[in-house]
Design an enzyme around this catalytic site. Structure first.
Site, short mmCIF file in Angstrom:
data_model
loop_
_atom_site.label_atom_id
_atom_site.label_comp_id
_atom_site.label_asym_id
_atom_site.label_seq_id
_atom_site.Cartn_x
_atom_site.Cartn_y
_atom_site.Cartn_z
N CYS A 155 -1.38 2.24 -0.30
CA CYS A 155 -1.44 3.01 0.93
C CYS A 155 -0.61 4.30 0.90
O CYS A 155 -0.86 5.20 1.70
CB CYS A 155 -0.97 2.15 2.10
SG CYS A 155 -2.04 0.71 2.41
N TYR A 156 0.36 4.40 0.01
CA TYR A 156 1.20 5.60 -0.03
C TYR A 156 0.68 6.64 -1.01
O TYR A 156 1.30 7.71 -1.19
CB TYR A 156 2.64 5.24 -0.39
CG TYR A 156 2.83 4.69 -1.78
CD1 TYR A 156 3.09 5.54 -2.86
CD2 TYR A 156 2.77 3.33 -2.04
CE1 TYR A 156 3.27 5.05 -4.15
CE2 TYR A 156 2.95 2.82 -3.32
CZ TYR A 156 3.20 3.69 -4.36
OH TYR A 156 3.37 3.20 -5.64
#
Length: 370
Positions: A155-156
């Site tokens: 997600c990052y």
């Protein structure tokens, strides 16, 4: 010298599925009893998600007439990695093109031949020749476009793509970098009953986001300057959030301890980021936080003394799209940018995202709108 985000575009697949529909699909697929169904539906209600998007119409099928999963009560034989990657290769390109088209539409009569670099991001699929080459051809970008792929970071990953784009712009004042984050999370549904998997099935959706960056702000646009980045690892959370390739798809581990770990680490992360620019948290009013889940947003608010209003854009995206992995924080940032006016010039924006590691990524942006 700062580089600038000049435009953001987003796109979702055509199938919009209400949480109640998805809960019904999951209950049938997992062959739950009445008490288990009650608990599952309670879990879906508290996610803060109203609906999500998917490339698979199966999640909305009420009669078991599936196009991807087998038309059997237990969905056996369960789709293999090869079958899931075939869907990814078929669906990732049109979704990515739609996001880029939305991005370029903000810029009016934009000359695509001026793109110098393309960065593609995904943790939900891969193939070679890959999405980067397909995008070059589909968008009629220069064949000399320099390509970089950022895969399987979770997600990052959009933060890492923005860091790479920033480096290109710092090195070459003529650079124009297109970043495309495309995630098809829903093709990786797993039939496990453990809580980690139930939560994953309840929050992830499909979507794509595209960003144009360059070394100078674009005239008459809402530009955002990349001011600073900071990253921290919490090794104690290494096993609490993970993403593994198994025989029947990619398997997510998302422990209930993750919000607590983020709450403990987010204050230090923020202080270290803001220290670089001598800014205090009290001076920041604008936030673009990755909505990894409702509890994660609430944990950050508690740690930084924020209100839900500070996080309103994250809650909005979580409600309307769910968690789309790397693309999600760019959806949040786009939603925030819609509200800015010329009076917002030079205001700081604080942004966070999280992923396997346990990795905490932070970014400070500044509005440039003149």
């Amino acid at each position: 010298m700062n580089s600038f985000i000049c435009a953001i575009g987003t796109a979702t697949p055509p199938h919009k599925i209400a949480q109640t529909q998805t809960a019904d699909f999951m209950a049938a697929a997992l062959q739950l009893n009445a008490e288990e169904i009650r608990k599952l539906k309670a879990l879906y209600r508290v996610t803060g998600i109203a609906h999500r998007y998917t490339v698979l119409p199966d999640y909305a099928s009420n009669n078991g007439q599936f196009t991807f999963f087998p038309n059997t009560p237990d969905l056996e034989p369960f789709p293999t990695v090869q079958q899931r990657m075939a869907v990814y290769q078929q669906e990732a390109l049109p979704l990515s093109v739609a996001a880029v088209t939305d991005c370029f539409s903000v810029l009016g009569d934009f000359d695509r031949s001026t793109i110098t670099h393309l960065i593609t991001v995904s943790c939900t699929g891969m193939y070679a020749p890959g999405l980067d080459i397909d995008l070059i051809q589909a968008l009629d970008l220069p064949t000399t476009t320099q390509r970089t792929q950022i895969n399987f970071m979770g997600c990052y990953a959009a933060f890492n793509a923005l860091k790479v784009a920033d480096a290109f712009c710092q090195a070459n004042a003529q650079a124009r970098v297109l970043v495309v984050c495309t995630e098809l999370c829903t093709i990786h549904f797993q039939k496990y009953r453990e809580n980690d998997h139930l939560v994953s099935n309840a929050i992830f959706g499909d979507g794509a986001a595209a960003v144009l960056l360059q070394a100078q702000p674009m005239p008459n646009q809402k530009n955002v300057a990349l001011a600073a980045f900071h990253c921290e690892l919490i090794p104690a959370g290494k096993k609490e959030m993970a993403w593994h390739i198994a025989d029947h798809g990619f398997e997510m581990t998302l422990s209930s301890y993750v919000p607590d770990l983020i709450q403990k680490g987010i204050k230090k992360l923020t202080q270290n980021l803001l220290h670089k620019l001598e800014i205090e948290v009290s001076e920041v009013d604008l936030y673009a936080i990755h909505p990894g889940g409702r509890k994660i947003l609430e944990s950050i608010e508690k740690a930084l003394n924020l209100t839900p209003e500070h996080n309103c854009f994250a809650y909005e995206i979580l409600r309307d799209y769910g968690n789309m992995s790397s693309a999600t924080v760019l959806f949040v940032l786009k939603s925030l940018l819609r509200t800015l006016t010329k009076a917002s010039h030079n205001q700081p924006i604080l942004s966070f995202a999280f992923g396997p590691g346990l990795t905490l990524e932070s970014m400070l942006l500044k509005v440039h709108y003149v």
